[in-house]
Design a protein around this motif. Structure first.
Motif, short mmCIF file in Angstrom:
data_model
loop_
_atom_site.label_atom_id
_atom_site.label_comp_id
_atom_site.label_asym_id
_atom_site.label_seq_id
_atom_site.Cartn_x
_atom_site.Cartn_y
_atom_site.Cartn_z
N LEU A 254 0.82 -1.22 0.00
CA LEU A 254 0.00 0.00 0.00
C LEU A 254 0.85 1.26 0.00
O LEU A 254 0.58 2.21 -0.74
CB LEU A 254 -0.93 0.00 1.21
N ALA A 255 1.90 1.28 0.81
CA ALA A 255 2.74 2.47 0.94
C ALA A 255 3.58 2.73 -0.31
O ALA A 255 3.71 3.87 -0.76
CB ALA A 255 3.65 2.35 2.16
N ASP A 256 4.15 1.67 -0.87
CA ASP A 256 5.06 1.81 -2.01
C ASP A 256 4.34 1.74 -3.35
O ASP A 256 4.93 2.11 -4.38
CB ASP A 256 6.13 0.71 -1.99
N GLY A 257 3.13 1.23 -3.36
CA GLY A 257 2.41 1.07 -4.61
C GLY A 257 2.83 -0.17 -5.39
O GLY A 257 2.37 -0.39 -6.50
N ALA A 258 3.73 -0.96 -4.81
CA ALA A 258 4.19 -2.20 -5.45
C ALA A 258 4.80 -3.11 -4.39
O ALA A 258 5.30 -2.64 -3.37
CB ALA A 258 5.21 -1.90 -6.53
N PHE A 259 4.76 -4.40 -4.68
CA PHE A 259 5.38 -5.40 -3.81
C PHE A 259 6.49 -6.07 -4.59
O PHE A 259 6.27 -6.61 -5.68
CB PHE A 259 4.32 -6.43 -3.38
N LYS A 260 7.70 -6.01 -4.06
CA LYS A 260 8.87 -6.57 -4.74
C LYS A 260 9.07 -8.04 -4.44
O LYS A 260 9.79 -8.72 -5.17
CB LYS A 260 10.11 -5.78 -4.38
N GLY A 261 8.43 -8.54 -3.39
CA GLY A 261 8.51 -9.95 -3.08
C GLY A 261 8.91 -10.22 -1.65
O GLY A 261 9.59 -9.42 -1.01
N ALA A 262 8.48 -11.38 -1.16
CA ALA A 262 8.88 -11.89 0.15
C ALA A 262 10.30 -12.45 0.00
O ALA A 262 10.79 -12.61 -1.12
CB ALA A 262 7.92 -12.98 0.58
N PRO A 263 10.96 -12.75 1.11
CA PRO A 263 12.32 -13.30 1.01
C PRO A 263 12.42 -14.50 0.06
O PRO A 263 13.35 -14.57 -0.75
CB PRO A 263 12.66 -13.68 2.45
N VAL A 264 11.47 -15.41 0.09
CA VAL A 264 11.51 -16.57 -0.81
C VAL A 264 11.34 -16.14 -2.27
O VAL A 264 11.97 -16.71 -3.17
CB VAL A 264 10.48 -17.65 -0.41
N ASP A 265 10.52 -15.13 -2.51
CA ASP A 265 10.33 -14.63 -3.87
C ASP A 265 11.63 -14.02 -4.40
O ASP A 265 12.04 -14.28 -5.52
CB ASP A 265 9.23 -13.56 -3.91
N LEU A 266 12.25 -13.20 -3.56
CA LEU A 266 13.50 -12.55 -3.97
C LEU A 266 14.59 -13.58 -4.23
O LEU A 266 15.36 -13.45 -5.19
CB LEU A 266 13.94 -11.55 -2.89
N ALA A 267 14.65 -14.62 -3.41
CA ALA A 267 15.65 -15.67 -3.58
C ALA A 267 15.42 -16.46 -4.87
O ALA A 267 16.37 -16.83 -5.56
CB ALA A 267 15.65 -16.61 -2.38
N ASP A 268 14.14 -16.69 -5.21
CA ASP A 268 13.82 -17.50 -6.39
C ASP A 268 13.74 -16.69 -7.68
O ASP A 268 13.73 -17.26 -8.77
CB ASP A 268 12.50 -18.25 -6.17
N GLY A 269 13.65 -15.37 -7.57
CA GLY A 269 13.62 -14.52 -8.76
C GLY A 269 12.25 -14.28 -9.34
O GLY A 269 12.12 -13.76 -10.45
N TYR A 270 11.20 -14.63 -8.62
CA TYR A 270 9.84 -14.37 -9.06
C TYR A 270 8.92 -14.39 -7.84
O TYR A 270 9.28 -14.90 -6.78
CB TYR A 270 9.36 -15.42 -10.08
N ILE A 271 7.73 -13.81 -8.01
CA ILE A 271 6.75 -13.78 -6.93
C ILE A 271 5.87 -15.02 -7.04
O ILE A 271 5.21 -15.24 -8.06
CB ILE A 271 5.91 -12.49 -6.96
N HIS A 272 5.90 -15.83 -6.00
CA HIS A 272 5.08 -17.04 -5.93
C HIS A 272 3.63 -16.66 -5.71
O HIS A 272 3.32 -15.84 -4.84
CB HIS A 272 5.52 -17.89 -4.73
N MET A 273 2.75 -17.24 -6.49
CA MET A 273 1.32 -17.04 -6.31
C MET A 273 0.64 -18.41 -6.40
O MET A 273 1.28 -19.41 -6.72
CB MET A 273 0.76 -16.08 -7.35
N SER A 274 -0.65 -18.43 -6.14
CA SER A 274 -1.43 -19.67 -6.18
C SER A 274 -2.72 -19.43 -6.93
O SER A 274 -3.30 -18.35 -6.86
CB SER A 274 -1.78 -20.13 -4.76
N ALA A 275 -3.18 -20.47 -7.64
CA ALA A 275 -4.53 -20.46 -8.20
C ALA A 275 -5.50 -20.64 -7.03
O ALA A 275 -5.10 -21.03 -5.92
CB ALA A 275 -4.68 -21.58 -9.22
N ALA A 276 -6.76 -20.37 -7.27
CA ALA A 276 -7.77 -20.44 -6.20
C ALA A 276 -7.74 -21.78 -5.47
O ALA A 276 -7.81 -21.83 -4.24
CB ALA A 276 -9.16 -20.17 -6.76
N ASP A 277 -7.62 -22.87 -6.22
CA ASP A 277 -7.65 -24.20 -5.59
C ASP A 277 -6.33 -24.59 -4.92
O ASP A 277 -6.23 -25.66 -4.34
CB ASP A 277 -8.08 -25.26 -6.60
N GLN A 278 -5.34 -23.72 -4.99
CA GLN A 278 -4.04 -23.99 -4.38
C GLN A 278 -3.79 -23.16 -3.12
O GLN A 278 -2.85 -23.42 -2.37
CB GLN A 278 -2.91 -23.69 -5.38
#
Length: 117
Positions: free
Chosen positions: A23-47
């Motif tokens: 909210l403050a930055d207007g963007a999310f760069k990623g959680a530590p695991v996302d930054l380590a893996d090089g992408y933002i992990h997401m899930s489909a609804a059933d996941q």
């Protein structure tokens, strides 16, 4: 690449601090695991339920954001992950403008996670 076989909406679970940063930055760069893996992990609804139970067990003050995958074009790739299932991965930052809705993590009486509307 997004095809007709994949949903147009995915979900990202954020800690309260990560959500406030979005909210403050207007963007999310990623959680530590996302930054380590090089992408933002997401899930489909059933996941979402399994992701929450596996990676966020016992944590409080969590938020779920619904992400419009159509705005990212080739920046979203569906890749094999947990149990051989395809998961959406966002290669780049998640801007607030890509968030359709958000809500605190809540479960119904059966324990199932309620997704933001």
């Amino acid at each position: 690449m997004i095809t007709g076989a994949h949903p147009a909406v995915a979900y990202k679970i954020l800690t309260g601090e990560q959500f406030e940063r979005l909210l403050a930055d207007g963007a999310f760069k990623g959680a530590p695991v996302d930054l380590a893996d090089g992408y933002i992990h997401m899930s489909a609804a059933d996941q979402v339920q399994a992701t929450l139970d596996k990676h966020f067990a016992g944590q409080e003050n969590l938020r779920i954001v619904a992400v419009d995958l159509t705005v990212f074009g080739d920046g979203v790739k569906w890749e094999v992950s947990r149990g051989g299932a395809l998961f959406p991965h966002l290669y780049g930052d998640l801007p607030l403008s890509g968030v359709l809705s958000h809500a605190p993590v809540e479960r119904d009486r059966s324990g199932s996670v309620q997704l933001p509307g």
